[in-house]
Design an enzyme around this catalytic site. Structure first.
Site, PDB file in Angstrom:
ATOM      1  N   ASP A 172      -6.667   8.601   5.566  1.00 16.41           N
ATOM      2  CA  ASP A 172      -5.880  10.115   4.749  1.00 16.41           C
ATOM      3  C   ASP A 172      -7.346  11.119   4.776  1.00 16.41           C
ATOM      4  OD1 ASP A 172      -3.661   8.988   5.751  1.00 16.41           O
ATOM      5  OD2 ASP A 172      -2.945   9.739   4.496  1.00 16.41           O
TER       6      ASP A 172
ATOM      7  N   ARG B 193      -2.092   5.326  15.631  1.00 19.03           N
ATOM      8  CA  ARG B 193      -3.141   6.178  14.277  1.00 19.03           C
ATOM      9  C   ARG B 193      -4.673   6.173  14.374  1.00 19.03           C
ATOM     10  NH1 ARG B 193       0.820   8.706   9.713  1.00 19.03           N
ATOM     11  NH2 ARG B 193       2.465   8.830  10.014  1.00 19.03           N
TER      12      ARG B 193
END
Length: 449
Positions: A272, A327
């Protein structure tokens, strides 16, 4: 001309063509091998990988002051570690002077198992019994449950795991694996509110959330929500992630059970980049066997936007994305440059690039290997209105306009072409046809030169 003479000339011509073909193939292999060597950046201190720095012009992390990590560390700030306690202790040594942490072997942050984190009295069967849709329903979440309830004991157990498996990385640090078999298992690397960090040559086996939370109000059927990413870049600047492998390893989602009719999800993301993080380069990594892989910007909310606008600038180059669901990455806000990567999709592929709020994604010179039944239109997924540049990409060996492919199959949600900026911080850009050969042989932990 006699028949014999004619056949003789034809045979010679065929031999000549075969020889030329061999020479041509050999030249191609040699040129691609040379391209791979050239694409891997040169560094300062070339004989000591622990003191190598990100070269000028190598992605967003080279912007401004560049990224040197712990390259200039004094001898007393170079640590070699082989246990989780040693690893966290090396990161906790006081001060922000440059440091190098060398990881030897695989370090397991959860070596004693999930039971070691469980709060006394916590019982998963009791949790399932109380919060089953038949008993609890789907109208109320669990946030008001008292501390002595099954949910309260789950929260306390989760807090113990959180304290145990996270490692905070200071500024001016290089973390590097020694040899071919170094890694972190079940750990969550927190690169939070610091500058100038390098992480290289490590295999990250995704942390398993021992205590996921059931939320009966999440969607129509409820959902299990988990925590812990392998690495989090939170509010940090000048971060270089290079030659790492991110994988679910021994705990793939395919082996997870279902409870209340939903997958008992014990994984979050692999990487992230959030909360105003900026100037990040991810190069020569492998991301494999995972669902929600990379998130850049974690919310569409205005409070998040105020932090993220003008930040989240990230480069991905020469990475292998293999057998992922989605993603790779999903982007909000940031100017994200994705070039010379190889995407190998599996049967569960949902999408690769997620186009989110105010994102400015540039995806060029990448190669995609898709299985039968997976359309090039599924490379891009539109979450919000945002422009995209996608040029010179190849799918299964053929040049494909990814935006046109998406728009042809999704006429109600078309994507706009033209991200509005042109990347300049790149190493040598290979043609997309060369990418699978180069990346598959050079990316990942254990292949650092």
């Amino acid at each position: 001309m006699s028949t014999s003479r004619w056949h003789g000339h034809a045979s010679s011509a065929r031999v000549g063509r075969r020889a030329a073909a061999v020479v041509g193939c050999t030249a191609l292999v040699l040129s691609l091998t040379a391209a791979a060597a050239q694409a891997r950046p040169g560094h300062h201190h070339p004989r000591d990988t622990a003191r190598q720095t990100l070269p000028a012009g190598d992605g967003w992390a080279s912007h401004g002051t560049g990224t040197t990590g712990g390259a200039d560390a004094d001898r007393d700030r170079v640590f070699t570690v082989s246990t989780w306690a040693e690893f966290r202790a090396a990161l906790a040594v006081e001060g922000t002077a440059p440091r190098i942490v060398k990881v030897r072997g695989t370090i397991d942050a959860v070596s004693e198992g999930c039971e070691a984190f469980a709060e006394p009295g916590y019982d998963f069967d009791a949790y399932l019994e109380k919060y089953s849709p038949e008993n609890w329903g789907r109208e109320t979440d669990l946030s008001d449950e008292p501390d002595d309830s099954p949910e309260g004991l789950r929260r306390a157990s989760a807090a113990r795991q959180d304290r145990s498996i996270k490692a905070n990385v200071p500024a001016n640090t290089t973390i590097i694996g020694v040899g071919r078999n170094a890694g972190l298992k079940g750990a969550s690397l927190q690169i939070k509110d610091v500058d100038n960090v390098i992480v290289r040559n490590l295999t990250f086996e995704s942390p398993v959330d021992c205590f996921p939370q059931w939320d009966p109000t999440d969607g129509d059927k409820g959902n299990w929500n988990s925590e812990y990413d392998s690495a989090v870049v939170h509010g940090s600047t000048h971060v270089w992630l290079d030659h790492n492998t991110f994988t679910d390893g021994e705990h793939p989602d395919s082996a997870a059970p279902t409870h209340f009719g939903m997958l008992y999800q014990q994984h979050d993301g692999q990487l992230d980049i959030v909360k105003g993080a900026d100037y990040v380069t991810a190069s020569w990594n492998v991301f494999t066997e995972h669902d929600k892989t990379i998130l850049i910007g974690n919310s569409d909310s205005e409070s998040t936007a105020a932090v993220d606008r003008g930040h989240l600038r990230t480069t991905f180059h020469h990475n292998l994305f293999k057998n992922l669901v989605e993603r790779a990455p999903r982007v909000r806000f940031g100017q994200v440059d994705v070039y010379n990567n190889h995407f190998v999709a599996g049967a569960d592929h949902s999408y690769s690039f997620g186009i989110g709020k105010e994102s400015q994604l540039v995806a060029e010179h990448n190669a995609f290997t898709l299985p039968d039944g997976v359309s090039p239109a599924k490379v891009l997924k539109k979450w919000s209105e945002a422009p995209v540049t996608a040029a010179h990409n190849r799918v299964n060996g053929r040049t494909v306009d990814l935006i046109a492919a998406h728009n042809a199959e999704n006429p109600a949600t078309p994507l706009r072409s033209g991200a509005g900026w042109t990347p300049t911080l790149r190493t040598e850009v290979l043609p997309a046809r060369a990418v699978p050969f180069v990346v598959d042989r050079g990316a990942g932990a254990g292949r650092l030169r």
